[in-house]
Design an enzyme around this catalytic site. Sequence first.
Site, PDB file in Angstrom:
ATOM      1  CG  ASP A  36      -1.767   1.180   1.394  1.00 31.33           C
ATOM      2  OD1 ASP A  36      -2.389   1.597   0.403  1.00 31.33           O
ATOM      3  OD2 ASP A  36      -1.816   1.733   2.510  1.00 31.33           O
ATOM      4  CG  ASP A  38      -2.055   7.470   0.852  1.00 28.34           C
ATOM      5  OD1 ASP A  38      -1.038   7.759   0.196  1.00 28.34           O
ATOM      6  OD2 ASP A  38      -3.205   7.847   0.529  1.00 28.34           O
TER       7      ASP A  38
END
Length: 213
Positions: A36, A38
């Site tokens: 991922d 963020d």
Amino acid sequence: MAKSKKPAASTTPSSPSAAPAWLHDGLPLPRLIVLDLDYTLWPFYSDIHIAPPIRPVPNAHPPTLADRNGEHFALYPDAPHILRLLSSLPPARLRLAVASKSPVGDLCRDVLKQLRLPPPLGDAGGGADKGVKRAIDAFDAGLEIYEGSKIRHFEVLAKRTGIPYGQMLFFDDERPNLEVESLGVTMRLVRDGLTWEELEKGIEQWRVNQGVA
């Protein structure tokens, strides 16, 4: 509660003094590690905290970007070295990809293009030293950056790479994304971004799931 942007690390990103034990312990590694963005690869929301355009900050260590408001942005401290090591492995052994729900995919790609990675740790990965490279170049299995279920991201990655879900290890900071485990993916839920410790624990978790730990 929405997360605030974490301050950039003031210390030099860390790297192990020797190759991590899991790299040469004879046990298998996942064929695909997916990250991922963020609050996993970097400590901010790409669609909230950055005001483009962005530009590199000259002579910044670690490599840092500034937006039009003068705010600074960088990867989590361990992340550049982790990406450099993992991307130095032969693709037949391990590949890297991104799965992010960020609605600003073009901006995320720009961040990854402008951030540079350090040289690899000697020949720890068993691959050739390709020199300093852009962060985006580490992700040879592709970037899936768009809103929607992470299940969709992984379906696309599986179709593109031909790698079975059971051979995938995913690092993400949001508990709802554990839904990808219904596919057979192993997900490591991280609390404070990608670190060497989280990487090791994720690999251990994947090996347990494969019955080889």
